[in-house]
Scaffold this motif. Structure first.
Motif, short mmCIF file in Angstrom:
data_model
loop_
_atom_site.label_atom_id
_atom_site.label_comp_id
_atom_site.label_asym_id
_atom_site.label_seq_id
_atom_site.Cartn_x
_atom_site.Cartn_y
_atom_site.Cartn_z
N GLY A 62 0.80 -1.22 0.00
CA GLY A 62 0.00 0.00 0.00
C GLY A 62 0.83 1.26 0.00
N TRP A 63 1.73 1.38 0.97
CA TRP A 63 2.50 2.63 1.09
C TRP A 63 3.51 2.82 -0.02
N PHE A 64 4.25 1.79 -0.36
CA PHE A 64 5.30 1.97 -1.37
C PHE A 64 4.77 1.83 -2.80
N VAL A 65 4.02 0.80 -3.07
CA VAL A 65 3.67 0.47 -4.45
C VAL A 65 2.43 1.23 -4.90
N ALA A 66 1.32 1.05 -4.22
CA ALA A 66 0.08 1.72 -4.64
C ALA A 66 0.21 3.24 -4.59
N SER A 67 0.87 3.75 -3.55
CA SER A 67 1.00 5.21 -3.41
C SER A 67 1.78 5.85 -4.54
N PHE A 68 2.70 5.09 -5.13
CA PHE A 68 3.55 5.65 -6.18
C PHE A 68 3.20 5.11 -7.56
N GLY A 69 1.95 4.64 -7.72
CA GLY A 69 1.44 4.27 -9.03
C GLY A 69 1.83 2.91 -9.52
N ARG A 102 7.33 -10.90 -1.98
CA ARG A 102 6.95 -10.16 -3.20
C ARG A 102 6.67 -8.70 -2.89
N ALA A 103 6.01 -8.44 -1.76
CA ALA A 103 5.72 -7.05 -1.37
C ALA A 103 7.03 -6.30 -1.12
N ARG A 104 7.94 -6.97 -0.46
CA ARG A 104 9.24 -6.36 -0.16
C ARG A 104 10.00 -6.05 -1.45
N ALA A 105 9.99 -6.99 -2.39
CA ALA A 105 10.68 -6.77 -3.67
C ALA A 105 10.03 -5.63 -4.46
N ALA A 106 8.70 -5.57 -4.45
CA ALA A 106 8.00 -4.50 -5.16
C ALA A 106 8.31 -3.15 -4.51
N ASP A 108 11.02 -2.44 -2.79
CA ASP A 108 12.43 -2.15 -3.09
C ASP A 108 12.59 -1.54 -4.48
N ALA A 109 11.79 -2.01 -5.43
CA ALA A 109 11.86 -1.45 -6.79
C ALA A 109 11.44 0.02 -6.78
N VAL A 110 10.39 0.34 -6.04
CA VAL A 110 9.94 1.74 -5.93
C VAL A 110 11.04 2.58 -5.29
N ILE A 111 11.63 2.07 -4.22
CA ILE A 111 12.70 2.81 -3.53
C ILE A 111 13.88 3.05 -4.47
N ALA A 112 14.25 2.05 -5.24
CA ALA A 112 15.39 2.17 -6.15
C ALA A 112 15.12 3.14 -7.30
N GLU A 113 13.88 3.19 -7.76
CA GLU A 113 13.54 3.97 -8.96
C GLU A 113 13.25 5.45 -8.69
N TRP A 133 9.16 10.24 3.57
CA TRP A 133 8.20 10.06 4.65
C TRP A 133 7.75 8.59 4.73
N VAL A 134 7.49 7.98 3.57
CA VAL A 134 7.05 6.59 3.56
C VAL A 134 8.15 5.68 4.11
N LEU A 135 9.38 5.93 3.74
CA LEU A 135 10.48 5.11 4.29
C LEU A 135 10.53 5.23 5.82
N VAL A 136 10.46 6.43 6.34
CA VAL A 136 10.49 6.61 7.79
C VAL A 136 9.27 5.94 8.43
N HIS A 137 8.10 6.14 7.83
CA HIS A 137 6.88 5.53 8.37
C HIS A 137 6.99 4.00 8.38
#
Length: 174
Positions: A62-69, A102-106, A108-113, A133-137
């Protein structure tokens, strides 16, 4: 996880490494337990180790993947109810642990990109959030639940800590 090189790394790398350290602790809390122990509710609210892993996978998506499209895999449960905090009888340990991977890998891809100041918008919020903010949260969220897992694990079999202990070579019996 060895983090000595992280003391002078950049902000994004430090935040990501901190998140990974807590993620690894979450998975370590599962090691060596059977399916019954992983599902055992040991608090009055019914909290169990496997349910916390399922919840953490859901919030990473939710926070990493859905929030960033990004595209979130189809969920078999309602993440806005208590369904994400428990493991149902038809949900295997492998399915939930793999879901977390899979959630962690997805995530991580958002964080890397994206840069730390990239903005995303969660579907359930009326405002944007930065990747920083999402990383800290998520460090807070994962550490909080890893702490819960530490208590649950201690109640199940007495194991404590955030990582496997290796014997001190100077004091280990030969």
């Amino acid at each position: 996880m060895e983090t000595d090189g992280m003391y002078t790394a950049g902000e994004k790398e430090i935040l990501h490494t901190s998140l990974d350290r807590h993620r690894d602790a979450v998975l370590w809390k599962l090691r060596g337990l059977d399916d019954e122990q992983l599902r055992r509710p040991v608090t009055p609210s019914g909290t169990n180790l496997l349910g916390l892993v399922k919840h953490l996978a859901s919030v990473e998506y939710g926070w990493f993947v859905a929030s960033f499209g990004g595209e979130v895999e189809p969920l078999w449960f309602d993440p806005y109810s208590d369904e994400d905090m428990s493991a149902g009888p038809g949900e295997s340990t492998g399915r939930i642990v793999d879901f977390y991977g899979r959630a962690r890998a997805a995530a991580d891809a958002v964080i890397a990109e994206r840069p730390l100041d990239a903005l995303g918008r969660p579907d359930w919020r009326d405002h944007e959030v930065s990747l920083r903010w999402v990383l800290v949260h998520m460090i807070e969220e994962t550490a909080r639940h890893a702490g819960h897992m530490d208590i649950l694990r201690e109640l199940i079999d007495g194991a404590t800590g955030d990582h496997p202990r290796t014997p001190d070579p100077d004091t280990a019996p030969e």
